[in-house]
Motif scaffolding. Structure first.
Motif, PDB file in Angstrom:
ATOM      1  N   THR A 163      56.749  57.268  49.458  1.00 12.97           N
ATOM      2  CA  THR A 163      55.665  57.454  50.421  1.00 12.97           C
ATOM      3  C   THR A 163      55.158  56.140  51.017  1.00 12.97           C
ATOM      4  N   SER A 164      55.764  55.026  50.642  1.00  9.14           N
ATOM      5  CA  SER A 164      55.327  53.720  51.166  1.00  9.14           C
ATOM      6  C   SER A 164      55.343  53.645  52.689  1.00  9.14           C
ATOM      7  N   PRO A 165      56.407  54.145  53.356  1.00 11.17           N
ATOM      8  CA  PRO A 165      56.387  54.073  54.824  1.00 11.17           C
ATOM      9  C   PRO A 165      55.231  54.862  55.445  1.00 11.17           C
ATOM     10  N   LEU A 166      54.901  56.005  54.868  1.00  8.57           N
ATOM     11  CA  LEU A 166      53.764  56.782  55.365  1.00  8.57           C
ATOM     12  C   LEU A 166      52.465  56.023  55.131  1.00  8.57           C
ATOM     13  N   ALA A 167      52.299  55.456  53.943  1.00 12.65           N
ATOM     14  CA  ALA A 167      51.088  54.675  53.646  1.00 12.65           C
ATOM     15  C   ALA A 167      50.980  53.476  54.588  1.00 12.65           C
ATOM     16  N   ALA A 168      52.112  52.831  54.892  1.00 11.69           N
ATOM     17  CA  ALA A 168      52.110  51.695  55.821  1.00 11.69           C
ATOM     18  C   ALA A 168      51.696  52.156  57.220  1.00 11.69           C
ATOM     19  N   ALA A 169      52.189  53.315  57.650  1.00 14.95           N
ATOM     20  CA  ALA A 169      51.838  53.837  58.964  1.00 14.95           C
ATOM     21  C   ALA A 169      50.337  54.143  59.030  1.00 14.95           C
ATOM     22  N   ILE A 170      49.789  54.724  57.963  1.00 11.52           N
ATOM     23  CA  ILE A 170      48.362  55.051  57.943  1.00 11.52           C
ATOM     24  C   ILE A 170      47.531  53.768  57.952  1.00 11.52           C
ATOM     25  N   ALA A 171      47.938  52.755  57.196  1.00 15.00           N
ATOM     26  CA  ALA A 171      47.218  51.472  57.210  1.00 15.00           C
ATOM     27  C   ALA A 171      47.238  50.875  58.615  1.00 15.00           C
ATOM     28  N   GLY A 172      48.381  50.961  59.289  1.00 13.97           N
ATOM     29  CA  GLY A 172      48.473  50.470  60.663  1.00 13.97           C
ATOM     30  C   GLY A 172      47.566  51.240  61.601  1.00 13.97           C
ATOM     31  N   THR A 173      47.472  52.538  61.387  1.00 10.60           N
ATOM     32  CA  THR A 173      46.570  53.371  62.185  1.00 10.60           C
ATOM     33  C   THR A 173      45.123  52.972  61.951  1.00 10.60           C
ATOM     34  N   PHE A 174      44.763  52.696  60.703  1.00  7.60           N
ATOM     35  CA  PHE A 174      43.398  52.232  60.419  1.00  7.60           C
ATOM     36  C   PHE A 174      43.086  50.976  61.231  1.00  7.60           C
ATOM     37  N   ALA A 175      44.046  50.036  61.297  1.00  6.40           N
ATOM     38  CA  ALA A 175      43.833  48.796  62.050  1.00  6.40           C
ATOM     39  C   ALA A 175      43.683  49.083  63.543  1.00  6.40           C
ATOM     40  N   THR A 176      44.510  49.970  64.066  1.00  4.54           N
ATOM     41  CA  THR A 176      44.437  50.308  65.488  1.00  4.54           C
ATOM     42  C   THR A 176      43.116  50.980  65.835  1.00  4.54           C
ATOM     43  N   VAL A 177      42.682  51.918  65.005  1.00  7.18           N
ATOM     44  CA  VAL A 177      41.410  52.605  65.245  1.00  7.18           C
ATOM     45  C   VAL A 177      40.255  51.603  65.187  1.00  7.18           C
ATOM     46  N   THR A 178      40.315  50.661  64.258  1.00 10.48           N
ATOM     47  CA  THR A 178      39.270  49.636  64.162  1.00 10.48           C
ATOM     48  C   THR A 178      39.252  48.778  65.424  1.00 10.48           C
ATOM     49  N   ASP A 179      40.415  48.368  65.905  1.00  8.16           N
ATOM     50  CA  ASP A 179      40.483  47.616  67.159  1.00  8.16           C
ATOM     51  C   ASP A 179      39.896  48.423  68.315  1.00  8.16           C
ATOM     52  N   ASP A 180      40.234  49.698  68.356  1.00 11.61           N
ATOM     53  CA  ASP A 180      39.690  50.560  69.409  1.00 11.61           C
ATOM     54  C   ASP A 180      38.169  50.649  69.304  1.00 11.61           C
ATOM     55  N   ASN A 181      37.639  50.689  68.082  1.00 15.31           N
ATOM     56  CA  ASN A 181      36.180  50.719  67.906  1.00 15.31           C
ATOM     57  C   ASN A 181      35.541  49.474  68.511  1.00 15.31           C
ATOM     58  N   PHE A 182      36.157  48.309  68.287  1.00 14.02           N
ATOM     59  CA  PHE A 182      35.627  47.078  68.886  1.00 14.02           C
ATOM     60  C   PHE A 182      35.740  47.136  70.405  1.00 14.02           C
ATOM     61  N   ASP A 183      36.890  47.588  70.914  1.00 13.00           N
ATOM     62  CA  ASP A 183      37.084  47.650  72.364  1.00 13.00           C
ATOM     63  C   ASP A 183      36.062  48.559  73.044  1.00 13.00           C
ATOM     64  N   MET A 184      35.663  49.630  72.352  1.00 13.72           N
ATOM     65  CA  MET A 184      34.759  50.612  72.949  1.00 13.72           C
ATOM     66  C   MET A 184      33.290  50.358  72.605  1.00 13.72           C
ATOM     67  N   GLY A 185      33.008  49.305  71.840  1.00 12.09           N
ATOM     68  CA  GLY A 185      31.620  49.033  71.456  1.00 12.09           C
ATOM     69  C   GLY A 185      31.083  50.060  70.482  1.00 12.09           C
ATOM     70  N   GLY A 186      31.991  50.585  69.657  1.00  8.66           N
ATOM     71  CA  GLY A 186      31.620  51.567  68.645  1.00  8.66           C
ATOM     72  C   GLY A 186      31.861  52.988  69.092  1.00  8.66           C
ATOM     73  N   ARG A 187      32.168  53.835  68.116  1.00  6.64           N
ATOM     74  CA  ARG A 187      32.328  55.278  68.345  1.00  6.64           C
ATOM     75  C   ARG A 187      31.719  55.986  67.149  1.00  6.64           C
ATOM     76  N   PRO A 188      30.449  56.378  67.212  1.00  8.36           N
ATOM     77  CA  PRO A 188      29.560  56.351  68.372  1.00  8.36           C
ATOM     78  C   PRO A 188      29.128  54.923  68.712  1.00  8.36           C
ATOM     79  N   GLU A 189      28.578  54.767  69.912  1.00  7.10           N
ATOM     80  CA  GLU A 189      28.201  53.447  70.431  1.00  7.10           C
ATOM     81  C   GLU A 189      27.238  52.742  69.473  1.00  7.10           C
ATOM     82  N   TRP A 190      27.525  51.452  69.237  1.00  2.00           N
ATOM     83  CA  TRP A 190      26.686  50.661  68.342  1.00  2.00           C
ATOM     84  C   TRP A 190      25.326  50.370  68.960  1.00  2.00           C
ATOM     85  N   ALA A 191      24.333  50.198  68.088  1.00  3.49           N
ATOM     86  CA  ALA A 191      23.012  49.756  68.526  1.00  3.49           C
ATOM     87  C   ALA A 191      23.162  48.364  69.144  1.00  3.49           C
TER      88      ALA A 191
END
Length: 164
Positions: A25-53
């Protein structure tokens, strides 16, 4: 360390079935970790989801006095975003941040919760509102955007197993 809680039962069921069929299951875990990083980057790009104070008026005045250019919430130096790290094992996907103030920014912190300065002023000098930048909310629940993306990762492996 916080644990991200998945609330989508369809995702949980699909993950369990895929994990039971994968020998490694390592490749799946690696893909999920990569997704976590992408979602975090998207959160910064969008100023939060929901929007930060936004920044407080006092903070903005301090920035002005010190000549700090305001680049948006959680974006002054870029260090918080740059220090997001992922890892994985066969059984887990991990996202973390080693900035000393990362937890205070994500979960929020009350005035004075970190002690006092040598002059007796509270640290922080005012309440800091939560600005969840990791792929979970302040209660540890995976944010909906992350659940959708992780479902896509798991679904990819699902199709790989059953439609070779």
């Amino acid at each position: 360390m916080s644990v991200i809680q998945i609330n989508d039962q369809a995702l949980i069921d699909r993950m369990e079935l895929v994990a039971s069929r994968l020998l490694d299951t390592s490749p799946l875990a690696a893909a999920i970790a990569g997704t976590f990083a992408t979602v975090t980057d998207d959160n910064f790009d969008m100023g939060g989801r929901p929007e930060w104070a936004g920044r407080s008026a006092v903070t903005l005045k301090i920035y002005e006095r010190k000549g700090i250019k305001y680049g948006g919430v959680l974006q002054v130096s870029g260090n918080l975003r740059a220090r997001v790290v992922t890892s994985h094992t066969q059984d887990e996907a991990v996202i973390s941040n080693n900035m000393p103030y990362a937890a205070a920014m994500h979960f929020g912190i009350k005035q004075g919760a970190s002690g006092k300065t040598s002059r007796g002023a509270p640290i922080p000098f005012g309440d800091i509102q939560p600005r969840p930048f990791m792929p979970m909310d302040t209660d540890g629940n995976m944010q909906p955007e992350a659940e959708r993306e992780v479902f896509m990762d798991v679904d990819h492996y699902w199709h790989k197993i059953f439609n070779p």
